[in-house]
Scaffold this motif. Structure first.
Motif, PDB file in Angstrom:
ATOM      1  N   SER A  90       8.662   8.541  -6.275  1.00 26.66           N
ATOM      2  CA  SER A  90       8.562   7.642  -7.410  1.00 26.66           C
ATOM      3  C   SER A  90       8.896   6.217  -6.991  1.00 26.66           C
ATOM      4  O   SER A  90       9.830   5.988  -6.220  1.00 26.66           O
ATOM      5  CB  SER A  90       9.536   8.086  -8.517  1.00 26.66           C
ATOM      6  N   PRO A  91       8.158   5.223  -7.499  1.00 27.94           N
ATOM      7  CA  PRO A  91       8.498   3.827  -7.187  1.00 27.94           C
ATOM      8  C   PRO A  91       9.920   3.461  -7.566  1.00 27.94           C
ATOM      9  O   PRO A  91      10.526   2.582  -6.935  1.00 27.94           O
ATOM     10  CB  PRO A  91       7.477   3.027  -8.018  1.00 27.94           C
ATOM     11  N   TYR A  92      10.464   4.120  -8.584  1.00 30.03           N
ATOM     12  CA  TYR A  92      11.823   3.798  -9.011  1.00 30.03           C
ATOM     13  C   TYR A  92      12.858   4.105  -7.929  1.00 30.03           C
ATOM     14  O   TYR A  92      13.955   3.548  -7.940  1.00 30.03           O
ATOM     15  CB  TYR A  92      12.175   4.561 -10.293  1.00 30.03           C
ATOM     16  N   GLU A  93      12.508   4.984  -7.002  1.00 29.43           N
ATOM     17  CA  GLU A  93      13.460   5.341  -5.952  1.00 29.43           C
ATOM     18  C   GLU A  93      13.652   4.223  -4.936  1.00 29.43           C
ATOM     19  O   GLU A  93      14.550   4.292  -4.104  1.00 29.43           O
ATOM     20  CB  GLU A  93      13.015   6.638  -5.275  1.00 29.43           C
ATOM     21  N   LEU A  94      12.815   3.194  -5.003  1.00 24.12           N
ATOM     22  CA  LEU A  94      12.996   2.040  -4.134  1.00 24.12           C
ATOM     23  C   LEU A  94      14.023   1.058  -4.690  1.00 24.12           C
ATOM     24  O   LEU A  94      14.419   0.118  -3.996  1.00 24.12           O
ATOM     25  CB  LEU A  94      11.666   1.305  -3.938  1.00 24.12           C
ATOM     26  N   ASP A  95      14.470   1.257  -5.928  1.00 16.04           N
ATOM     27  CA  ASP A  95      15.339   0.278  -6.580  1.00 16.04           C
ATOM     28  C   ASP A  95      16.604  -0.017  -5.780  1.00 16.04           C
ATOM     29  O   ASP A  95      16.997  -1.176  -5.613  1.00 16.04           O
ATOM     30  CB  ASP A  95      15.734   0.759  -7.977  1.00 16.04           C
ATOM     31  N   ALA A 105      10.165 -10.642   4.191  1.00 20.91           N
ATOM     32  CA  ALA A 105       8.699 -10.681   4.195  1.00 20.91           C
ATOM     33  C   ALA A 105       8.078  -9.462   3.526  1.00 20.91           C
ATOM     34  O   ALA A 105       6.861  -9.264   3.630  1.00 20.91           O
ATOM     35  CB  ALA A 105       8.187 -10.795   5.632  1.00 20.91           C
ATOM     36  N   TYR A 106       8.869  -8.653   2.842  1.00 23.87           N
ATOM     37  CA  TYR A 106       8.342  -7.408   2.282  1.00 23.87           C
ATOM     38  C   TYR A 106       8.734  -7.246   0.811  1.00 23.87           C
ATOM     39  O   TYR A 106       9.892  -6.968   0.491  1.00 23.87           O
ATOM     40  CB  TYR A 106       8.817  -6.196   3.091  1.00 23.87           C
ATOM     41  N   THR A 107       7.739  -7.450  -0.055  1.00 24.60           N
ATOM     42  CA  THR A 107       7.894  -7.245  -1.493  1.00 24.60           C
ATOM     43  C   THR A 107       6.774  -6.331  -1.959  1.00 24.60           C
ATOM     44  O   THR A 107       5.637  -6.426  -1.479  1.00 24.60           O
ATOM     45  CB  THR A 107       7.830  -8.585  -2.248  1.00 24.60           C
ATOM     46  N   VAL A 108       7.082  -5.427  -2.876  1.00 21.62           N
ATOM     47  CA  VAL A 108       6.063  -4.567  -3.482  1.00 21.62           C
ATOM     48  C   VAL A 108       6.081  -4.795  -4.983  1.00 21.62           C
ATOM     49  O   VAL A 108       7.095  -5.211  -5.561  1.00 21.62           O
ATOM     50  CB  VAL A 108       6.298  -3.073  -3.172  1.00 21.62           C
ATOM     51  N   ALA A 109       4.949  -4.551  -5.628  1.00 18.43           N
ATOM     52  CA  ALA A 109       4.846  -4.647  -7.081  1.00 18.43           C
ATOM     53  C   ALA A 109       4.726  -3.246  -7.655  1.00 18.43           C
ATOM     54  O   ALA A 109       4.035  -2.391  -7.094  1.00 18.43           O
ATOM     55  CB  ALA A 109       3.640  -5.499  -7.486  1.00 18.43           C
ATOM     56  N   HIS A 110       5.383  -3.030  -8.761  1.00 18.80           N
ATOM     57  CA  HIS A 110       5.335  -1.746  -9.459  1.00 18.80           C
ATOM     58  C   HIS A 110       4.804  -2.000 -10.862  1.00 18.80           C
ATOM     59  O   HIS A 110       5.478  -2.635 -11.677  1.00 18.80           O
ATOM     60  CB  HIS A 110       6.738  -1.131  -9.502  1.00 18.80           C
ATOM     61  N   VAL A 111       3.582  -1.541 -11.118  1.00 23.15           N
ATOM     62  CA  VAL A 111       2.994  -1.649 -12.456  1.00 23.15           C
ATOM     63  C   VAL A 111       3.439  -0.429 -13.243  1.00 23.15           C
ATOM     64  O   VAL A 111       3.098   0.705 -12.900  1.00 23.15           O
ATOM     65  CB  VAL A 111       1.457  -1.724 -12.388  1.00 23.15           C
ATOM     66  N   VAL A 112       4.218  -0.656 -14.283  1.00 29.58           N
ATOM     67  CA  VAL A 112       4.846   0.430 -15.037  1.00 29.58           C
ATOM     68  C   VAL A 112       3.860   1.010 -16.033  1.00 29.58           C
ATOM     69  O   VAL A 112       3.158   0.272 -16.743  1.00 29.58           O
ATOM     70  CB  VAL A 112       6.105  -0.089 -15.755  1.00 29.58           C
ATOM     71  N   ALA A 113       3.779   2.331 -16.080  1.00 30.13           N
ATOM     72  CA  ALA A 113       2.885   3.029 -17.006  1.00 30.13           C
ATOM     73  C   ALA A 113       3.699   3.638 -18.147  1.00 30.13           C
ATOM     74  O   ALA A 113       4.879   3.961 -17.982  1.00 30.13           O
ATOM     75  CB  ALA A 113       2.129   4.136 -16.266  1.00 30.13           C
ATOM     76  N   GLY A 159       3.716   5.210 -12.799  1.00 32.17           N
ATOM     77  CA  GLY A 159       2.994   3.966 -12.631  1.00 32.17           C
ATOM     78  C   GLY A 159       2.420   3.829 -11.232  1.00 32.17           C
ATOM     79  O   GLY A 159       2.284   4.805 -10.499  1.00 32.17           O
ATOM     80  N   GLN A 160       2.100   2.604 -10.846  1.00 27.40           N
ATOM     81  CA  GLN A 160       1.405   2.342  -9.588  1.00 27.40           C
ATOM     82  C   GLN A 160       2.203   1.382  -8.728  1.00 27.40           C
ATOM     83  O   GLN A 160       2.687   0.350  -9.204  1.00 27.40           O
ATOM     84  CB  GLN A 160       0.021   1.755  -9.874  1.00 27.40           C
ATOM     85  N   LEU A 161       2.300   1.693  -7.437  1.00 31.15           N
ATOM     86  CA  LEU A 161       2.952   0.820  -6.473  1.00 31.15           C
ATOM     87  C   LEU A 161       1.879   0.036  -5.724  1.00 31.15           C
ATOM     88  O   LEU A 161       0.922   0.613  -5.207  1.00 31.15           O
ATOM     89  CB  LEU A 161       3.796   1.631  -5.493  1.00 31.15           C
ATOM     90  N   ILE A 162       2.031  -1.280  -5.666  1.00 27.78           N
ATOM     91  CA  ILE A 162       1.048  -2.162  -5.036  1.00 27.78           C
ATOM     92  C   ILE A 162       1.694  -2.854  -3.847  1.00 27.78           C
ATOM     93  O   ILE A 162       2.802  -3.400  -3.960  1.00 27.78           O
ATOM     94  CB  ILE A 162       0.524  -3.199  -6.046  1.00 27.78           C
ATOM     95  N   THR A 163       0.993  -2.855  -2.716  1.00 22.25           N
ATOM     96  CA  THR A 163       1.541  -3.455  -1.500  1.00 22.25           C
ATOM     97  C   THR A 163       0.664  -4.563  -0.919  1.00 22.25           C
ATOM     98  O   THR A 163       1.101  -5.259   0.000  1.00 22.25           O
ATOM     99  CB  THR A 163       1.753  -2.380  -0.416  1.00 22.25           C
ATOM    100  N   ALA A 164      -0.550  -4.746  -1.422  1.00 21.34           N
ATOM    101  CA  ALA A 164      -1.461  -5.759  -0.874  1.00 21.34           C
ATOM    102  C   ALA A 164      -0.864  -7.153  -1.050  1.00 21.34           C
ATOM    103  O   ALA A 164      -0.524  -7.542  -2.173  1.00 21.34           O
ATOM    104  CB  ALA A 164      -2.816  -5.680  -1.568  1.00 21.34           C
TER     105      ALA A 164
END
Length: 300
Positions: free
Chosen positions: A104-109, A218-226, A231-236
């Protein structure tokens, strides 16, 4: 020691290390740690620090057998004079491992140094009281996000619409306590909490909630919450920059932190002492309490 995760063949609470690709990530990272240490002319014992890192744990990190926590990597980065390069390597390995494992993206918190969150309609989970969160989950059929408390070793920046602080959730007592706890959190920490007021001329983001998690320089990810699921984890990188720009636009449209704090205090004081028994229901009872809209009103 509590600042690392021992690799195993099974699933731990936040990471899985079953595939060869995941093992390779941490072995490569460990080799980089060993190389930085050698270049700095430091022995394992030179880096040992009580309650932070032992010489044996450092050896396990270098072999890839142990995954260090971010605070441990930050400490090593400073001692090596790596100027963020080691932290970036750790962030890359963490994100790659996470993506391969499908967690889950939340586990990156808890790995994030900075969390920026836009939550248009509700108080974000890291700032929710137990009763507020319970009321939301009950209303959402137990599908609302559970979990993580704010990792106070990192920075948290939040933007919400005024709806989030004017909507009565769980009854008057629950909402008043939520708002008061939020006021105290803002006053007693580095939390930056801003509110976009009703009627703002040009709202930058009519879409739903999203989050930006910065793990390294230099490393940020976006998490679009559903509304359902993780939801979706974005790394581009191009999309991350677009989300970062959008968040800054939201901050610009919002009240200042000081004015947002005043609005929160006013909302808390405006909740009537007698709670509405249907504050989170769907009946035809009154849907406004002390100037706040009940959850059932906006749900229809």
């Amino acid at each position: 020691m509590t600042n690392s995760t021992r690799r195993s063949s099974g699933h731990g609470p936040t990471r899985s290390f079953e595939s060869g690709a995941e093992r390779s990530e941490w072995e490569v990272f460990g080799e980089r740690v060993a190389r930085f240490r050698a270049e700095a002319g430091l022995a394992h014992n030179d880096l040992a620090m009580r309650e932070v890192l032992s010489a044996e744990e450092l050896r396990e990190i270098e072999s890839g057998a142990t995954v260090p926590a971010r605070c441990t990597v930050d400490y090593l980065d400073r001692r090596f004079g790596a100027k963020g390069r080691l932290t970036n390597a750790w962030a890359r390995a963490t994100i790659s491992t996470h993506l391969v494992g499908g967690a889950s993206p939340y586990e990156l918190d808890t790995s994030a140094r900075t969390i920026r969150e836009f939550s248009p309609g509700t108080i974000p989970v890291p700032l929710q009281t137990h009763d507020y969160g319970t009321a939301l989950r009950r209303f959402a059929g137990n599908t609302a996000r559970r979990g993580g408390l704010w990792n106070r070793s990192g920075d948290l920046r939040v933007v919400v619409n005024e709806t989030a602080v004017r909507t009565l959730v769980g009854g008057a007592e629950v909402m008043r306590e939520q708002l008061r706890r939020l006021v105290n959190a803002i006053r007693g920490s580095g939390l930056r909490f801003q509110v976009i007021p009703h009627g703002v001329a040009d709202h930058p983001c009519p879409m739903g909630p999203f989050r930006l998690l910065s793990l390294g320089p230099a490393y940020t990810v976006a998490h679009v919450v559903a509304p359902y699921g993780d939801g979706q984890l974005i790394t581009a990188p191009s999309e991350i920059q677009a989300f970062s720009d959008l968040f800054e636009d939201l901050c610009g449209a919002a009240l200042s932190v000081a004015d947002s704090l005043a609005l929160l205090a006013d909302a808390a004081n405006g909740v009537e002492p007698n709670p509405s028994p249907k504050a989170i229901g769907s009946g035809s009872e009154a849907n406004r309490v002390g100037g706040l809209t009940t959850l059932s009103t906006i749900a229809r």
